[in-house]
Enzyme design. Sequence first.
Site, PDB file in Angstrom:
ATOM      1  N   GLN A 116      74.783  34.537  -3.123  1.00  0.00           N
ATOM      2  CA  GLN A 116      75.219  35.846  -3.596  1.00  0.00           C
ATOM      3  C   GLN A 116      75.263  36.673  -2.543  1.00  0.00           C
ATOM      4  OE1 GLN A 116      72.526  38.216  -5.893  1.00  0.00           O
ATOM      5  NE2 GLN A 116      74.221  38.473  -7.474  1.00  0.00           N
ATOM      6  N   GLY A 117      76.203  37.360  -1.894  1.00  0.00           N
ATOM      7  CA  GLY A 117      76.247  38.273  -0.750  1.00  0.00           C
ATOM      8  C   GLY A 117      76.593  39.768  -1.391  1.00  0.00           C
TER       9      GLY A 117
ATOM     10  N   SER B 135      73.557  42.513  -1.642  1.00  0.00           N
ATOM     11  CA  SER B 135      72.584  43.623  -0.888  1.00  0.00           C
ATOM     12  C   SER B 135      73.136  43.839   0.381  1.00  0.00           C
ATOM     13  CB  SER B 135      71.417  42.990  -1.164  1.00  0.00           C
ATOM     14  OG  SER B 135      70.894  42.893  -2.510  1.00  0.00           O
TER      15      SER B 135
ATOM     16  N   SER C 245      69.992  34.628  -1.177  1.00  0.00           N
ATOM     17  CA  SER C 245      69.239  33.543  -1.404  1.00  0.00           C
ATOM     18  C   SER C 245      70.059  32.192  -1.292  1.00  0.00           C
ATOM     19  CB  SER C 245      68.807  33.401  -3.066  1.00  0.00           C
ATOM     20  OG  SER C 245      68.054  34.500  -2.985  1.00  0.00           O
TER      21      SER C 245
ATOM     22  N   GLU D  24      73.186  37.458 -14.406  1.00  0.00           N
ATOM     23  CA  GLU D  24      72.265  37.166 -13.657  1.00  0.00           C
ATOM     24  C   GLU D  24      70.940  37.749 -14.295  1.00  0.00           C
ATOM     25  OE1 GLU D  24      72.286  38.909  -9.595  1.00  0.00           O
ATOM     26  OE2 GLU D  24      70.525  37.939  -9.313  1.00  0.00           O
TER      27      GLU D  24
HETATM   28  C1  LIG Z   1      63.464  36.811  -4.115  1.00  0.00           C
HETATM   29  C2  LIG Z   1      64.658  37.580  -3.780  1.00  0.00           C
HETATM   30  C3  LIG Z   1      65.898  37.232  -3.857  1.00  0.00           C
HETATM   31  C4  LIG Z   1      67.111  37.908  -3.704  1.00  0.00           C
HETATM   32  N1  LIG Z   1      68.245  37.224  -3.625  1.00  0.00           N
HETATM   33  C5  LIG Z   1      69.445  38.303  -3.359  1.00  0.00           C
HETATM   34  C6  LIG Z   1      70.553  37.501  -3.187  1.00  0.00           C
HETATM   35  O1  LIG Z   1      70.936  36.198  -3.376  1.00  0.00           O
HETATM   36  N2  LIG Z   1      71.690  38.143  -3.018  1.00  0.00           N
HETATM   37  C7  LIG Z   1      71.635  39.549  -2.823  1.00  0.00           C
HETATM   38  O2  LIG Z   1      72.814  39.979  -2.725  1.00  0.00           O
HETATM   39  N3  LIG Z   1      70.312  40.098  -2.820  1.00  0.00           N
HETATM   40  C8  LIG Z   1      69.317  39.480  -3.350  1.00  0.00           C
HETATM   41  N4  LIG Z   1      68.078  39.906  -3.405  1.00  0.00           N
HETATM   42  C9  LIG Z   1      67.781  41.557  -3.153  1.00  0.00           C
HETATM   43  C10 LIG Z   1      67.752  42.554  -4.202  1.00  0.00           C
HETATM   44  O3  LIG Z   1      68.797  42.590  -5.290  1.00  0.00           O
HETATM   45  C11 LIG Z   1      67.190  43.554  -3.673  1.00  0.00           C
HETATM   46  O4  LIG Z   1      66.050  43.594  -2.918  1.00  0.00           O
HETATM   47  C12 LIG Z   1      67.024  44.646  -4.552  1.00  0.00           C
HETATM   48  O5  LIG Z   1      68.107  45.110  -5.533  1.00  0.00           O
HETATM   49  C13 LIG Z   1      66.426  46.006  -4.343  1.00  0.00           C
HETATM   50  O6  LIG Z   1      66.778  46.529  -3.263  1.00  0.00           O
HETATM   51  P1  LIG Z   1      66.133  47.044  -1.817  1.00  0.00           P
HETATM   52  O7  LIG Z   1      65.266  45.835  -1.467  1.00  0.00           O
HETATM   53  O8  LIG Z   1      67.260  47.294  -0.711  1.00  0.00           O
HETATM   54  O9  LIG Z   1      65.143  48.162  -2.035  1.00  0.00           O
HETATM   55  P2  LIG Z   1      65.595  49.746  -2.477  1.00  0.00           P
HETATM   56  O10 LIG Z   1      66.916  49.678  -3.160  1.00  0.00           O
HETATM   57  O11 LIG Z   1      65.416  50.140  -1.086  1.00  0.00           O
HETATM   58  O12 LIG Z   1      64.324  50.100  -3.228  1.00  0.00           O
HETATM   59  C14 LIG Z   1      63.249  50.499  -2.953  1.00  0.00           C
HETATM   60  C15 LIG Z   1      62.304  51.022  -3.927  1.00  0.00           C
HETATM   61  O13 LIG Z   1      62.880  52.199  -4.498  1.00  0.00           O
HETATM   62  C16 LIG Z   1      62.917  51.927  -5.907  1.00  0.00           C
HETATM   63  N5  LIG Z   1      64.203  52.942  -6.294  1.00  0.00           N
HETATM   64  C17 LIG Z   1      65.458  52.715  -5.449  1.00  0.00           C
HETATM   65  N6  LIG Z   1      66.548  53.515  -6.233  1.00  0.00           N
HETATM   66  C18 LIG Z   1      65.775  53.922  -7.309  1.00  0.00           C
HETATM   67  C19 LIG Z   1      66.096  54.799  -8.434  1.00  0.00           C
HETATM   68  N7  LIG Z   1      67.521  55.130  -8.396  1.00  0.00           N
HETATM   69  N8  LIG Z   1      65.040  55.153  -9.242  1.00  0.00           N
HETATM   70  C20 LIG Z   1      63.928  54.574  -9.438  1.00  0.00           C
HETATM   71  N9  LIG Z   1      63.528  53.966  -8.180  1.00  0.00           N
HETATM   72  C21 LIG Z   1      64.469  53.523  -7.370  1.00  0.00           C
HETATM   73  C22 LIG Z   1      63.208  50.487  -6.093  1.00  0.00           C
HETATM   74  O14 LIG Z   1      62.922  50.245  -7.516  1.00  0.00           O
HETATM   75  C23 LIG Z   1      62.243  49.967  -5.172  1.00  0.00           C
HETATM   76  O15 LIG Z   1      60.762  50.074  -5.740  1.00  0.00           O
HETATM   77  C24 LIG Z   1      66.964  39.246  -3.408  1.00  0.00           C
HETATM   78  C25 LIG Z   1      65.636  40.048  -3.652  1.00  0.00           C
HETATM   79  C26 LIG Z   1      64.749  39.199  -3.498  1.00  0.00           C
HETATM   80  C27 LIG Z   1      63.195  39.615  -3.756  1.00  0.00           C
END
Ligand SMILES: Cc1cc2nc3c(=O)[nH]c(=O)nc-3n(C[C@H](O)[C@H](O)[C@H](O)COP(=O)(O)OP(=O)(O)OC[C@H]3O[C@@H](n4cnc5c(N)ncnc54)[C@H](O)[C@@H]3O)c2cc1C
Length: 384
Positions: free
Chosen positions: A128-129, A131, A163, A246
């Site tokens: 999945q691409g 993020s 992932s 998902e």
């Molecule tokens: C094990 C794992 C597997 C993953 N696999 C994939 C994958 O295969 N493909 C893919 O595309 N992505 C994947 N992801 C990414 C995942 O979807 C993102 O990490 C997640 O959506 C959070 O985005 P971020 O890491 O950019 O954090 P950020 O969006 O930067 O968030 C940082 C913090 O701010 C908080 N926050 C942000 N906005 C708000 C708001 N509006 N209100 C309240 N709090 C807020 C968040 O809850 C978090 O605590 C994976 C992540 C993990 C941990």
Amino acid sequence: MDLTCTEEEEAFRDRLRGWLAEVLPKLPPKPAATDWPGRRAYDAAWQRMLYDAGYAGLHWPVDAGGRGATPTQHLIFLEETEKAGAPYVGANFVGLLHAGPTVAAEGTPAQRARWLPPILRGDEIWCQGFSEPDAGSDLAALRTRAVRDGDDYVVTGSKIWTSHAEVADWCELLVRTDPEAPRHRGISWLAMPMDAPGVTVRPLRTLAGSTEFAEVFLDEVRIPVGNRVGAEHDGWRVTMVTLSFERGTAFVGEVVACRRVLAELARTARANGRWGDAVLRRRLGRLNAEFAALWRLTQWNVSAAQRSGGVPGTGGSVFKLRYSHARQELYDAAAEVLGGQALDAAHPWVADRLSALAYTIAAGTSQIQRNIVAERILGLPKGR
Ligand SMILES: Cc1cc2nc3c(=O)[nH]c(=O)nc-3n(C[C@H](O)[C@H](O)[C@H](O)COP(=O)(O)OP(=O)(O)OC[C@H]3O[C@@H](n4cnc5c(N)ncnc54)[C@H](O)[C@@H]3O)c2cc1C
């Protein structure tokens, strides 16, 4: 929702049990978490066995290559495979649990014919691409550009936390096709072959030592326009379908596994003398009630999805929110039961405890799920 098993469903359970008893002892040993080619081969071989025995895509619609099973049969399958210790979906989590279902729900007949049978046979793995470095919770901020050039899109940008990218053949990719439009309206959902020129995968190592995910760099990658699922610029709507699978149904098999681990915790605590601790017993009892409730919610979600044409609703966010925290609490309790052994990184519960930390982030963080529950289910006003 009628959860009573019919005679036919009980016969299905008996057949499945018989098949599992016959095939599971013949499986090779599980490869190490760091052996990605080995993991891919192991997971693909299991998927092929399911396919040959008629159990692949059990609850997928028949016209998408599935078996059109009832929700109860689907849940029986999850319960019995887990109880018997059968492998889970593994490396093709994305293909089987959300990219495939999205293609089944939104793809053209030609797209379904091209992509779904290899997923069900275990021949092709998807990742999945979605993020990007500056687009996680705020996914609609994604910047990966796709510029139309004849029958192709030319795609440039980068993805992160992808992932299983190391072993994937295809990627469900979100791109910006109209940079001028309001941000939710200029996105398209593409299927990208991972071996296309211009795709570079750089694995990221997790706390647990495995390269579960990767950064993916895209440098003028040509993707045929025919690989777009849904209309051009309508990718946000398709994305909501993917995310509803998902969050709504992709983790349901794991609930059965958590209930099994909980029973093992109680057995281990009795054997190692920790059962005398009333606080620990209360903790395990509360978790038992929690997972029983989550299993009921699972049954409700699976049945509701089937009733509404196969696509789960926003109730998936309720499940995802509570499940990811309950999973963390389960493995915290496991550490308490293990005592000093909880420092042994080779113990499976220790590895699972580390991976449980990611559950409140992956597939949308808990804060984002709370926002969805507040706004779309409870009807509360949007935050500023
Ligand atoms: C094990 C794992 C597997 C993953 N696999 C994939 C994958 O295969 N493909 C893919 O595309 N992505 C994947 N992801 C990414 C995942 O979807 C993102 O990490 C997640 O959506 C959070 O985005 P971020 O890491 O950019 O954090 P950020 O969006 O930067 O968030 C940082 C913090 O701010 C908080 N926050 C942000 N906005 C708000 C708001 N509006 N209100 C309240 N709090 C807020 C968040 O809850 C978090 O605590 C994976 C992540 C993990 C941990």
